[in-house]
Design a protein around this motif. Structure first.
Motif, mmCIF file in Angstrom:
data_model
loop_
_atom_site.group_PDB
_atom_site.id
_atom_site.type_symbol
_atom_site.label_atom_id
_atom_site.label_comp_id
_atom_site.label_asym_id
_atom_site.label_seq_id
_atom_site.Cartn_x
_atom_site.Cartn_y
_atom_site.Cartn_z
ATOM 1 N N ALA A 7 -3.627 5.573 -4.305
ATOM 2 C CA ALA A 7 -2.961 4.971 -3.193
ATOM 3 C C ALA A 7 -2.688 3.516 -3.444
ATOM 4 O O ALA A 7 -2.143 2.859 -2.611
ATOM 5 C CB ALA A 7 -3.792 5.165 -1.958
ATOM 6 N N PRO A 8 -3.081 2.961 -4.571
ATOM 7 C CA PRO A 8 -2.796 1.561 -4.773
ATOM 8 C C PRO A 8 -1.346 1.307 -5.089
ATOM 9 O O PRO A 8 -0.963 0.179 -5.361
ATOM 10 C CB PRO A 8 -3.626 1.162 -5.973
ATOM 11 N N PHE A 9 -0.515 2.362 -5.115
ATOM 12 C CA PHE A 9 0.901 2.204 -5.455
ATOM 13 C C PHE A 9 1.481 1.001 -4.727
ATOM 14 O O PHE A 9 2.096 0.114 -5.303
ATOM 15 C CB PHE A 9 1.697 3.448 -5.026
ATOM 16 N N GLY A 131 -12.623 5.688 -10.459
ATOM 17 C CA GLY A 131 -11.441 5.155 -11.115
ATOM 18 C C GLY A 131 -11.366 5.450 -12.595
ATOM 19 O O GLY A 131 -10.383 5.093 -13.248
ATOM 20 N N ALA A 132 -12.389 6.116 -13.153
ATOM 21 C CA ALA A 132 -12.413 6.396 -14.595
ATOM 22 C C ALA A 132 -11.264 7.313 -14.991
ATOM 23 O O ALA A 132 -10.854 8.200 -14.249
ATOM 24 C CB ALA A 132 -13.744 7.020 -14.995
ATOM 25 N N LEU A 143 1.052 -1.081 -17.547
ATOM 26 C CA LEU A 143 0.891 -1.274 -16.105
ATOM 27 C C LEU A 143 0.946 -2.745 -15.709
ATOM 28 O O LEU A 143 0.636 -3.630 -16.516
ATOM 29 C CB LEU A 143 -0.445 -0.682 -15.655
ATOM 30 N N PRO A 144 1.311 -3.029 -14.472
ATOM 31 C CA PRO A 144 1.327 -4.413 -13.984
ATOM 32 C C PRO A 144 -0.070 -5.032 -14.045
ATOM 33 O O PRO A 144 -1.079 -4.338 -13.876
ATOM 34 C CB PRO A 144 1.797 -4.275 -12.528
ATOM 35 N N SER A 197 -2.319 9.023 -11.792
ATOM 36 C CA SER A 197 -2.100 8.205 -10.604
ATOM 37 C C SER A 197 -1.738 6.770 -10.959
ATOM 38 O O SER A 197 -0.828 6.188 -10.376
ATOM 39 C CB SER A 197 -3.348 8.225 -9.725
ATOM 40 N N PHE A 198 -2.457 6.188 -11.890
ATOM 41 C CA PHE A 198 -2.135 4.827 -12.292
ATOM 42 C C PHE A 198 -0.776 4.761 -12.995
ATOM 43 O O PHE A 198 -0.021 3.818 -12.826
ATOM 44 C CB PHE A 198 -3.217 4.290 -13.233
ATOM 45 N N SER A 199 -0.475 5.795 -13.765
ATOM 46 C CA SER A 199 0.724 5.763 -14.606
ATOM 47 C C SER A 199 2.013 5.749 -13.819
ATOM 48 O O SER A 199 3.075 5.385 -14.344
ATOM 49 C CB SER A 199 0.720 6.966 -15.565
#
Length: 383
Positions: A7-9, A131-132, A143-144, A197-199
């Motif tokens: 959800a950190p998008f 978060g791993a 990533l930013p 998710s991060f990607s």
């Protein structure tokens, strides 16, 4: 539409605290609650449990990483832990996790977090970190920089390194280690949700799908690594239906009604990614099992049980099935400006009637149900 399970998008442009609150919501997993008691199940005796993974299994490791970066771990504050422990423990739920129920059923203590526990690990260790990722942090250089703040050095390979560093305190030589680990139960994951998710911040859906085989390969290689160390039973979980998580439903709505599964109300593209990952993982596990015929390599299904509960919530006494128990109002009771534990958020009176605890994680009742299913599988599985 792109895929994300975090959800950190949206949070890159927000304060650290707000981003922090959405980040845990990335990790959705598992299946639904029940009144059945896990401890009543017949079990195969194991003397210790060793667990690798992310927030679905983290019992306190992430707090160290958040503190190192002067951040606050959401699960380190109330109302996390309110149902069972009565206080926050670093677990991303209102109470116990799957690993806790399995430990109870096996008659061993709760698996202590490797990074924060100062006692003996003879009865097991938990290396999971919220978060791993399966892949190493270096993979996510695209990533930013704001998001990189929340990418900890806690990948599958890193966690295996911690396990290696612990072995001398468990056994004095290779032969004794194999004997010790023969009697241990291993959990390799869940891994994968965070990789995808991060990607989403730097890749489109097709690009994300292209490295799913790399994620699965990392998991299967890690499984073989602990087998070579002496593991005789390894449980390898898949990932849950990402399209059902409240954060994804809120931040990635489909403009086309056909983008939703009519049975569940979940986003098809997100769930398709999870299905793809799980299918490749099951094939990889079969290959590992074929190479190690004297070892039990067990796939743990996180996807189907959740879908079953969403389709038939009444059988477990669930209510508003896609809403958060702990949240800040709005659709699905998920609000980025009032995440669980933040000012403006409220907590439902009975978490056991909810599937989702904070959006990305499930309630203790759900984890209890999953644990029962996993134990049934473990106890009935034959090589």
């Amino acid at each position: 539409m792109v895929v994300s399970d975090l959800a950190p998008f949206h949070a890159i442009a927000m304060t650290n605290k707000l981003l922090l609150r959405v980040l845990p919501a990335v990790l959705l997993l598992a299946s639904a609650g029940t009144t059945a008691t896990v401890s009543s199940l017949p079990v195969r005796r194991y003397r210790s449990i060793f667990s690798f993974g992310d927030s679905y299994a983290d019992t306190g490791n992430a707090m160290v990483f958040f503190a190192e970066r002067n951040l606050t771990d959401p699960a380190a504050g109330p109302p996390y832990g309110m149902t069972f422990f009565g206080h926050p423990t670093g677990r991303y739920s209102n109470g116990r996790l799957i690993i806790d129920f399995i430990a109870e059923a096996l008659g061993v203590p709760f698996v202590p977090p490797f990074k924060t526990y100062n006692g003996s690990f003879r009865q097991g260790a938990n290396f999971a970190v919220a978060g791993a990722m399966a892949l190493d942090a270096s993979f996510f250089s695209f990533l930013p920089s704001m998001l990189k703040l929340y990418i900890f050095n806690s990948s599958t390979n890193v966690q295996l390194g911690w396990f290696d560093s612990l072995k001398p305190s468990l056994c004095s030589n290779k032969v004794k280690c194999k004997g010790f680990l023969h009697r241990s139960l291993f959990f390799m994951g869940e891994f994968g949700v965070n990789d995808y998710s991060f990607s989403v911040f730097g890749k489109n859906l097709s690009q994300i799908r292209s490295f799913v085989p790399d994620v699965v390969k990392t998991i299967s290689t890690a499984t073989e690594r602990v087998i070579k160390e002496g593991a005789k039973t390894v449980v390898v979980p898949g990932i849950p239906p990402m399209g059902c998580s409240p954060p994804n439903l809120v931040f990635f709505p489909s403009t086309d009604p056909a983008g939703y599964d009519p049975r569940t109300g979940c986003l098809k593209q997100f769930n398709d990614l999870a299905i793809y990952h799980n299918s490749l993982l099951q094939e990889a596990i079969k290959n590992v099992q074929t190479k190690h015929k004297d070892v039990r390599v067990i796939y743990a299904d996180f996807f189907t049980p959740i879908i079953d509960i969403i389709v038939s919530p009444q059988k477990l006494g669930q209510r508003d099935i896609l809403s958060c128990c702990c949240g800040g109002s709005g659709k699905y009771n998920f609000n980025i400006s009032a995440g669980c534990g933040m000012p403006g958020a409220t907590v439902c009176q009975d978490p056991s009637t909810y599937l989702y605890w904070d959006g990305g994680h499930f309630t203790e009742a759900v984890y209890r149900y999953i644990a029962k299913g996993w134990l049934d599988n473990i106890n009935s599985y034959h090589v």
